[in-house]
Scaffold this motif. Structure first.
Motif, PDB file in Angstrom:
ATOM      1  N   ARG A 151       0.818  -1.204   0.000  1.00  0.00           N
ATOM      2  CA  ARG A 151       0.000   0.000   0.000  1.00  0.00           C
ATOM      3  C   ARG A 151       0.861   1.267   0.000  1.00  0.00           C
ATOM      4  O   ARG A 151       0.386   2.337  -0.387  1.00  0.00           O
ATOM      5  CB  ARG A 151      -0.946  -0.016   1.200  1.00  0.00           C
ATOM      6  CG  ARG A 151      -2.032  -1.078   1.095  1.00  0.00           C
ATOM      7  CD  ARG A 151      -2.810  -1.232   2.388  1.00  0.00           C
ATOM      8  NE  ARG A 151      -3.862  -2.228   2.262  1.00  0.00           N
ATOM      9  CZ  ARG A 151      -3.667  -3.543   2.396  1.00  0.00           C
ATOM     10  NH1 ARG A 151      -2.453  -4.004   2.655  1.00  0.00           N
ATOM     11  NH2 ARG A 151      -4.669  -4.376   2.263  1.00  0.00           N
TER      12      ARG A 151
ATOM     13  N   GLU B 198      -0.249   1.160  10.308  1.00  0.00           N
ATOM     14  CA  GLU B 198      -1.091   2.328  10.035  1.00  0.00           C
ATOM     15  C   GLU B 198      -1.505   2.428   8.563  1.00  0.00           C
ATOM     16  O   GLU B 198      -2.378   3.228   8.210  1.00  0.00           O
ATOM     17  CB  GLU B 198      -0.377   3.619  10.457  1.00  0.00           C
ATOM     18  CG  GLU B 198       0.967   3.852   9.806  1.00  0.00           C
ATOM     19  CD  GLU B 198       2.130   3.284  10.617  1.00  0.00           C
ATOM     20  OE1 GLU B 198       3.239   3.829  10.491  1.00  0.00           O
ATOM     21  OE2 GLU B 198       1.910   2.298  11.369  1.00  0.00           O
TER      22      GLU B 198
ATOM     23  N   ALA C 118      -2.634  -0.254   6.847  1.00  0.00           N
ATOM     24  CA  ALA C 118      -3.492  -1.408   6.542  1.00  0.00           C
ATOM     25  C   ALA C 118      -4.853  -0.997   5.991  1.00  0.00           C
ATOM     26  O   ALA C 118      -5.462  -1.745   5.207  1.00  0.00           O
ATOM     27  CB  ALA C 118      -3.667  -2.272   7.790  1.00  0.00           C
ATOM     28  N   ASP C 119      -5.359   0.168   6.358  1.00  0.00           N
ATOM     29  CA  ASP C 119      -6.698   0.587   5.914  1.00  0.00           C
ATOM     30  C   ASP C 119      -6.672   1.507   4.698  1.00  0.00           C
ATOM     31  O   ASP C 119      -7.724   2.002   4.276  1.00  0.00           O
ATOM     32  CB  ASP C 119      -7.418   1.285   7.066  1.00  0.00           C
ATOM     33  CG  ASP C 119      -7.716   0.339   8.223  1.00  0.00           C
ATOM     34  OD1 ASP C 119      -7.922  -0.863   7.956  1.00  0.00           O
ATOM     35  OD2 ASP C 119      -7.728   0.798   9.380  1.00  0.00           O
TER      36      ASP C 119
ATOM     37  N   PRO D 246      -6.781   2.656   0.866  1.00  0.00           N
ATOM     38  CA  PRO D 246      -7.634   2.070  -0.176  1.00  0.00           C
ATOM     39  C   PRO D 246      -6.872   1.621  -1.424  1.00  0.00           C
ATOM     40  O   PRO D 246      -7.451   1.568  -2.512  1.00  0.00           O
ATOM     41  CB  PRO D 246      -8.583   3.224  -0.511  1.00  0.00           C
ATOM     42  CG  PRO D 246      -7.747   4.451  -0.316  1.00  0.00           C
ATOM     43  CD  PRO D 246      -6.864   4.145   0.864  1.00  0.00           C
TER      44      PRO D 246
END
Length: 221
Positions: A98, A179, A181-182, A184
């Motif tokens: 990400r 931090e 992980a969420d 998009p």
């Protein structure tokens, strides 16, 4: 040269980062080498670093490296030998995280240090040349014309005995900061594989000539 069960780590073969990815057992090292046939050989020429891509073949704990007799640095290997660093790498996947910082590659690599020597013995040269051909396509050396005396004289074969050697492997998925992980953004692994295509006959081949069994096995045709 017989193969050891494990290669002893040295200051040059112990990585400074990600030491947990290093391996020294001969089974792992040899399996990575046997899965390819292209390496990069680094050496010093006229005080400057040189890195050349070249074919290789493993026979036991020996690497045979293909070269040209016209290369001046390689000619020095016929005397006191040529100090080299040989690397071979197989890419297995692209690791997309990400965050840009945590992108990576799944890979298997081998690094070998040592002194390479020109192979002069005719019988060993024949063995090495056959091994180089068969490493690319197993069984091919028995189905092609051997090198002529002139062709052989134009080809340098270097021998590097594997002693100071290590493997390094990265596998698995994404390593993220908690931090992130969420976020998009898509994350995961894109596998990379090598595919052997269907053989394409030379136009000079007789029409309907059957595919040799060794080539049929190699290509799955």
């Amino acid at each position: 040269m017989s193969s050891p069960a494990e290669y002893a780590p040295t200051p040059r073969t112990v990585p400074t980062r990600s030491r947990e990815r290093a391996a020294y057992d001969a089974e792992t090292v040899h399996a990575i080498l046997d899965d390819g046939y292209l390496c990069h050989m680094g050496f010093i020429a006229d005080g400057l670093p040189v890195v050349l891509p070249t074919l290789y073949a493993r026979v036991g704990s020996t690497l045979y490296l293909h070269g040209s007799t016209g290369s001046r640095p390689l000619r020095t290997a016929s005397g006191d030998g040529l100090p080299v660093c040989v690397t071979a790498t197989r890419v297995d996947g692209l690791v997309l995280a990400r965050s840009g910082m945590h992108h990576s590659i799944n890979y298997r690599s081998v690094v070998a240090h040592g002194t390479a020597y020109r192979v002069q013995d005719p019988e060993e040269r024949r063995l090495a040349l056959d091994a180089l051909v068969d490493t690319v396509v197993p069984g091919r050396s028995a189905d092609c014309r051997p090198a002529s005396a002139k062709e052989s004289a134009q080809t340098a074969i270097l021998r590097l005995d594997l002693a100071e050697v290590s493997a390094k492997i990265r596998s698995g998925g994404v390593n993220e900061d908690p931090e992130d992980a969420d976020l998009p953004h898509w994350a995961g692994v894109v596998p990379i594989t090598t595919v052997v295509g269907d053989p394409v006959p030379d136009p000079g081949m007789p029409a309907g000539a059957p595919l040799p069994d060794y080539l049929r096995r190699f290509t799955g045709a």
